[in-house]
Design a protein around this motif. Structure first.
Motif, PDB file in Angstrom:
ATOM      1  N   LEU A   3       0.842  -1.208   0.000  1.00  0.00           N
ATOM      2  CA  LEU A   3       0.000   0.000   0.000  1.00  0.00           C
ATOM      3  C   LEU A   3       0.875   1.255   0.000  1.00  0.00           C
ATOM      4  O   LEU A   3       0.556   2.258  -0.634  1.00  0.00           O
ATOM      5  CB  LEU A   3      -0.939  -0.009   1.211  1.00  0.00           C
ATOM      6  N   LEU A   4       1.965   1.178   0.723  1.00  0.00           N
ATOM      7  CA  LEU A   4       2.870   2.321   0.785  1.00  0.00           C
ATOM      8  C   LEU A   4       3.393   2.653  -0.609  1.00  0.00           C
ATOM      9  O   LEU A   4       3.520   3.817  -0.982  1.00  0.00           O
ATOM     10  CB  LEU A   4       4.033   1.958   1.709  1.00  0.00           C
ATOM     11  N   ARG A   5       3.642   1.619  -1.383  1.00  0.00           N
ATOM     12  CA  ARG A   5       4.244   1.838  -2.688  1.00  0.00           C
ATOM     13  C   ARG A   5       3.213   2.129  -3.772  1.00  0.00           C
ATOM     14  O   ARG A   5       3.423   2.989  -4.612  1.00  0.00           O
ATOM     15  CB  ARG A   5       5.053   0.588  -3.056  1.00  0.00           C
ATOM     16  N   PHE A   6       2.111   1.406  -3.747  1.00  0.00           N
ATOM     17  CA  PHE A   6       1.158   1.519  -4.862  1.00  0.00           C
ATOM     18  C   PHE A   6      -0.207   2.050  -4.438  1.00  0.00           C
ATOM     19  O   PHE A   6      -1.040   2.343  -5.302  1.00  0.00           O
ATOM     20  CB  PHE A   6       0.969   0.151  -5.540  1.00  0.00           C
ATOM     21  N   GLY A   7      -0.477   2.106  -3.143  1.00  0.00           N
ATOM     22  CA  GLY A   7      -1.811   2.492  -2.691  1.00  0.00           C
ATOM     23  C   GLY A   7      -2.079   3.973  -2.896  1.00  0.00           C
ATOM     24  O   GLY A   7      -1.175   4.782  -3.083  1.00  0.00           O
ATOM     25  N   SER A   8      -3.381   4.321  -2.866  1.00  0.00           N
ATOM     26  CA  SER A   8      -3.762   5.740  -2.953  1.00  0.00           C
ATOM     27  C   SER A   8      -3.475   6.392  -1.598  1.00  0.00           C
ATOM     28  O   SER A   8      -3.342   5.705  -0.577  1.00  0.00           O
ATOM     29  CB  SER A   8      -5.242   5.852  -3.282  1.00  0.00           C
ATOM     30  N   GLU A   9      -3.449   7.703  -1.601  1.00  0.00           N
ATOM     31  CA  GLU A   9      -3.205   8.423  -0.347  1.00  0.00           C
ATOM     32  C   GLU A   9      -4.280   8.056   0.682  1.00  0.00           C
ATOM     33  O   GLU A   9      -3.992   7.859   1.851  1.00  0.00           O
ATOM     34  CB  GLU A   9      -3.177   9.928  -0.618  1.00  0.00           C
ATOM     35  N   ARG A  10      -5.503   7.936   0.179  1.00  0.00           N
ATOM     36  CA  ARG A  10      -6.594   7.613   1.088  1.00  0.00           C
ATOM     37  C   ARG A  10      -6.404   6.213   1.692  1.00  0.00           C
ATOM     38  O   ARG A  10      -6.597   6.004   2.896  1.00  0.00           O
ATOM     39  CB  ARG A  10      -7.910   7.697   0.317  1.00  0.00           C
ATOM     40  N   GLN A  11      -6.036   5.249   0.843  1.00  0.00           N
ATOM     41  CA  GLN A  11      -5.782   3.894   1.360  1.00  0.00           C
ATOM     42  C   GLN A  11      -4.673   3.921   2.399  1.00  0.00           C
ATOM     43  O   GLN A  11      -4.758   3.289   3.450  1.00  0.00           O
ATOM     44  CB  GLN A  11      -5.387   2.956   0.201  1.00  0.00           C
ATOM     45  N   ARG A  12      -3.640   4.654   2.084  1.00  0.00           N
ATOM     46  CA  ARG A  12      -2.504   4.691   3.015  1.00  0.00           C
ATOM     47  C   ARG A  12      -2.897   5.298   4.359  1.00  0.00           C
ATOM     48  O   ARG A  12      -2.561   4.771   5.408  1.00  0.00           O
ATOM     49  CB  ARG A  12      -1.349   5.488   2.398  1.00  0.00           C
ATOM     50  N   CYS A  13      -3.617   6.426   4.284  1.00  0.00           N
ATOM     51  CA  CYS A  13      -3.980   7.106   5.531  1.00  0.00           C
ATOM     52  C   CYS A  13      -4.978   6.283   6.345  1.00  0.00           C
ATOM     53  O   CYS A  13      -4.973   6.294   7.568  1.00  0.00           O
ATOM     54  CB  CYS A  13      -4.585   8.474   5.223  1.00  0.00           C
ATOM     55  N   ASP A  14      -5.838   5.568   5.636  1.00  0.00           N
ATOM     56  CA  ASP A  14      -6.865   4.795   6.313  1.00  0.00           C
ATOM     57  C   ASP A  14      -6.286   3.524   6.949  1.00  0.00           C
ATOM     58  O   ASP A  14      -6.602   3.178   8.087  1.00  0.00           O
ATOM     59  CB  ASP A  14      -7.952   4.429   5.277  1.00  0.00           C
ATOM     60  N   ILE A  15      -5.424   2.840   6.193  1.00  0.00           N
ATOM     61  CA  ILE A  15      -5.011   1.488   6.597  1.00  0.00           C
ATOM     62  C   ILE A  15      -3.695   1.445   7.379  1.00  0.00           C
ATOM     63  O   ILE A  15      -3.588   0.759   8.409  1.00  0.00           O
ATOM     64  CB  ILE A  15      -4.872   0.594   5.331  1.00  0.00           C
ATOM     65  N   LEU A  26      -9.448  -0.544  -5.743  1.00  0.00           N
ATOM     66  CA  LEU A  26      -8.329  -0.859  -6.638  1.00  0.00           C
ATOM     67  C   LEU A  26      -7.027  -0.306  -6.056  1.00  0.00           C
ATOM     68  O   LEU A  26      -6.978   0.819  -5.574  1.00  0.00           O
ATOM     69  CB  LEU A  26      -8.584  -0.235  -8.018  1.00  0.00           C
ATOM     70  N   ILE A  27      -5.971  -1.134  -6.112  1.00  0.00           N
ATOM     71  CA  ILE A  27      -4.656  -0.683  -5.633  1.00  0.00           C
ATOM     72  C   ILE A  27      -3.766  -0.441  -6.842  1.00  0.00           C
ATOM     73  O   ILE A  27      -3.595  -1.329  -7.685  1.00  0.00           O
ATOM     74  CB  ILE A  27      -4.001  -1.728  -4.710  1.00  0.00           C
ATOM     75  N   GLY A  28      -3.223   0.752  -6.926  1.00  0.00           N
ATOM     76  CA  GLY A  28      -2.339   1.056  -8.052  1.00  0.00           C
ATOM     77  C   GLY A  28      -3.146   1.137  -9.331  1.00  0.00           C
ATOM     78  O   GLY A  28      -4.270   1.636  -9.350  1.00  0.00           O
ATOM     79  N   ARG A  29      -2.571   0.566 -10.397  1.00  0.00           N
ATOM     80  CA  ARG A  29      -3.232   0.689 -11.698  1.00  0.00           C
ATOM     81  C   ARG A  29      -3.832  -0.628 -12.147  1.00  0.00           C
ATOM     82  O   ARG A  29      -3.234  -1.691 -11.938  1.00  0.00           O
ATOM     83  CB  ARG A  29      -2.222   1.177 -12.734  1.00  0.00           C
ATOM     84  N   ALA A  30      -4.993  -0.537 -12.761  1.00  0.00           N
ATOM     85  CA  ALA A  30      -5.632  -1.723 -13.308  1.00  0.00           C
ATOM     86  C   ALA A  30      -4.721  -2.330 -14.371  1.00  0.00           C
ATOM     87  O   ALA A  30      -4.105  -1.613 -15.156  1.00  0.00           O
ATOM     88  CB  ALA A  30      -6.988  -1.373 -13.917  1.00  0.00           C
ATOM     89  N   GLY A  31      -4.584  -3.654 -14.340  1.00  0.00           N
ATOM     90  CA  GLY A  31      -3.775  -4.343 -15.348  1.00  0.00           C
ATOM     91  C   GLY A  31      -2.322  -4.501 -14.936  1.00  0.00           C
ATOM     92  O   GLY A  31      -1.560  -5.208 -15.592  1.00  0.00           O
TER      93      GLY A  31
END
Lengths: 382, 351
Positions: free
Chosen positions: A105-117, A231-236
């Motif tokens: 998550l730190l590397r590919f997650g969104s800011e929101r995911q990071r702050c939440d999790i 979704l984490i990072g980019r689709a595909g």
């Protein structure tokens, strides 16, 4: 000429203080841990213990402070891991989140995911599992069939994951699903998702292993709706993202310390007056242990230096897995013990448990054959 | 790798690439001394690399020298360069002069019965040193003798002793030197160091050489597997061969890491534990590694003509020189058992 190199690393002097803090902490908490409980190693599960570790800043300790981390080095983290493993501390609740899900998550997650999790992982409040294998995607992970279909309001997931460690007690899964195409697209069209396992349409069924333990599971998704921001990072790009974390998964001290309790109890039973034969046995095991430790520290040093030790990590896991798998066998060939998990001596109980579970050591986290394939490719074969 | 180590690595690699070939190895196995190779090694200062600058050496660290030992092993160098580097370090450490020319190490074989006697100001050595590497060519033998609770380093000139020729299974000279009231030079070894320093530094050098020999057989095997075709394709495309070579690579990496850790520890002066671990780990790797490379090479690798055996036979031999893996495993095991179930981990994490 060599395809890989283990640059020597040593633990900085300041880690000695940290180590003393951990030992003092463990001395306080471990008073009533039995040898057979300790033999569970990183399968031992205790959410309260994980919170205690979180309170001391020992989970997510390399992460930025703004995400609840402590901004300490990979080598300091290494010290925490090996002290916990040596003591047989019950670290399973936070282990996967600390090792893989958080860094992902730190590397590919969104800011929101990071702050939440991330802050919740660091506090020892979250248990994660990794949804990778499937009924038709074992060693051939690229054969994933579980689909996430983009719909209004998010993603609909259908399919099943198998052998998912801790899914029955985790709040979240990092799942790898197919977001387009079909299994013939192999590594393409896969995407990673942050899955809240409490959502409707997700059923977790524990699968008992041959030792009677409940660690891995089947997780069935029946048109389960995930929010768009799952979704984490980019689709595909899920495959590349998932593979990027494997050096973390494969090189740590849990890859050679899983059976260490058997060695500890054997040393206790043998005592200082042991025969020369016994000393030679202990010496051979020690030589392997010390070397694996130096290899693992080397990889931690390379991770700290932001290098990519993917092949070195595969070497550590392959050699380490063979070591921790062979340890009970080597001891059994020497000592010829009755395996008794209930009424035996500490050594017998530990050996009973380990003898049953070691077959999994060369399966979990990438089979021996897959790892050796990675090493061979690194050597220039194929 | 430090800058000095990188320069040394390049220097020795070039020297041995240019001067060690199949013909030289075959001649050396017949007992011929490769004088030109030795002259060049000496000229480049390699023989005294561990001797302090004040005593005319290069003053390199053990960590820097690790790569020399390894490259010696990788090129199967048929001269006692590791022994001479080690002997120079021992002599200098005991305050003795380091003579030019090849030197060797003694007192490291279990059959040795060397006794030191003092007559006035002159020390004299009697007894036999067995399986001395390149003993017939060495100008002097360096050994450690315990005398009245003190450890003494002895330099025994070969001149005047009896030499029985022998060899190890790799065809390297391993001679018996017999001394009778033989005048020697003696210097005190610093007190407090654990173990016999000749055994330790000998085992250290062999561990580095074994790491190099394993790197050599790995490289040869990967290259052979990619070239050799059977059933219409390179055998390296077969999973079973790939899996073998992955196992070999992991063993080679482990020995390399173990040896380098021991060389680093030698600089810190607390080498015994990690030397014991390195020599044990290296010895343990021999059977699986040699088995794999011969299996991959097939019948051609089993011939005297093919160069593989120059490395595999050395690995078989070196395994038991300066203490076998069994010997060092007992040293290691005794230490761990003395520390006990609750004491060994704090020790391991502190060395």
């Amino acid at each position: 000429m060599s395809a890989f190199r283990f640059e020597p690393s040593s633990l900085p002097a300041e880690t000695a203080t940290l180590r003393q803090e951990i030992r003092a902490f463990l001395a306080e908490f471990s008073a009533d841990w039995t040898a057979s409980a300790r033999a569970q190693s990183w399968d031992g599960f205790d959410p309260q213990f994980s919170r205690q570790m979180g309170a001391r800043g020992w989970i997510g300790m390399t992460w930025p402070k703004r995400y609840g981390g402590s901004e300490r080095s990979a080598l300091e983290r290494y010290v925490v891991l090996e002290e916990m493993l040596f003591a047989g501390a019950p670290v399973s609740f936070h282990w996967i989140a600390d090792r893989q899900s958080g860094p992902l998550l730190l590397r590919f997650g969104s800011e929101r995911q990071r702050c939440d999790i991330l802050p919740r992982i660091a506090r020892g409040e979250l248990c994660f599992c990794i949804g990778l294998s499937e009924p038709d995607a074992g060693s051939d992970v690229a054969n994933i069939r579980t689909r996430a279909r983009q719909v209004d309001g998010g993603w609909r997931v259908t399919g099943s994951k198998l052998w998912t460690t801790n899914a029955h007690r985790a709040q979240y899964m990092i799942g790898l699903f197919r977001t387009a195409g079909d299994p013939s697209d192999r590594h393409a069209e896969l995407s990673q998702f942050l899955v809240d396992l409490s959502r409707p349409g997700i059923t977790v069924r524990p699968i008992r292993d041959l030792s009677g333990g409940e660690h891995f599971n089947e997780v069935v998704f029946e048109d389960a709706l995930l929010p768009a921001d799952a979704l984490i990072g980019r689709a595909g790009e899920g495959w590349q993202q998932a593979m990027a974390e494997l050096a973390y998964e494969r090189s740590g001290p849990e890859r050679f310390l899983s059976s260490i309790r058997a060695l500890i109890e054997l040393i206790r039973v043998l005592g200082p007056e042991a025969s020369e034969e016994a000393a030679a046995l202990i010496g051979r095991l020690t030589a392997q242990l010390v070397t694996l430790r130096n290899m693992s520290i080397s990889v931690a040093g390379m991770l700290e230096a932001k290098r990519d030790p993917a092949i070195e990590a595969a070497v550590v896991k392959d050699l380490g897995g063979s070591f921790e798998q062979s340890l009970p066998e080597v001891i059994q060939a020497f000592a010829g013990l009755d395996l008794d998990a209930e009424r035996g001596s500490d050594l017998q109980q530990v050996m009973a448990h380990l003898t049953l579970v070691v077959p999994s050591f060369s399966l979990r986290g990438g089979t021996r054959e897959i790892l050796r394939g990675i090493i061979a490719r690194g050597l220039g074969l194929r | 790798m430090s800058e000095t180590a990188a320069i040394l690595a390049q220097m020795v690699d070039r020297l041995f690439t240019d001067h060690v070939d199949a013909a030289l190895l075959a001649a050396a196995a017949q007992g011929r001394w490769p004088s030109e190779l030795w002259r060049l090694a000496e000229e480049q200062g390699l023989t005294t690399v561990l001797v302090p600058e004040a005593r005319g050496g290069m003053g390199a660290s053990f960590h820097e020298v690790c790569v020399i030992a390894s490259v010696c092993g990788r090129h199967r160098v048929p001269v006692p360069l590791p022994e001479t580097m080690a002997a120079g370090w021992l002599l200098a450490g005991a305050g003795l002069d380091v003579p030019a020319g090849p030197l060797s190490l003694g007192g490291a074989n279990r059959d040795d019965d060397l006794r030191l006697q003092r007559a006035g100001t002159q020390w004299r050595l009697s007894g036999s040193a067995h399986r001395v590497p390149w003993g017939r060519m060495a100008g002097s033998l360096v050994l450690a003798v315990e005398q009245a609770d003190a450890l003494l380093i002895v330099r025994a000139p070969r001149e005047g002793c009896t030499v029985d020729h022998g060899s190890n299974v790799a065809g390297e000279c391993r001679d018996t030197l017999r001394f009778t009231d033989h005048p020697v030079e003696v210097g005190p070894w610093p007190a407090g160091a654990a173990g016999n320093p000749v055994m330790m530094i000998g085992a250290l050098m062999r561990s580095g050489q074994m790491a190099g020999a394993l790197a050599d057989i790995l490289e040869r095997s990967v290259s052979y597997a990619n070239d050799r075709k059977q059933f219409g394709r390179a055998i390296g495309k077969q999973q079973v061969i790939q899996q073998y070579l992955a196992v070999l690579a992991a063993e080679a990496a482990a020995v390399d890491v173990a040896a380098e850790a021991a060389f680093i520890a030698a600089d810190a002066g607390n080498a015994e534990f990690l030397v014991a671990a390195a020599k044990t780990r290296a010895g343990t790797a021999v059977a699986p590694a040699v088995g794999i490379v011969h299996q991959v090479h097939g019948a051609i690798g089993f011939t005297l003509e093919h160069p593989l055996h120059w490395s595999t036979r050395r690995l078989m031999s070196w395994r038991s020189e300066f203490g076998s893996d069994r010997h060092w495993a007992v040293v290691l095991g005794r230490r761990i058992l003395d520390l006990g179930a609750d004491g060994f981990w704090p020790y391991l994490t502190a060395v």
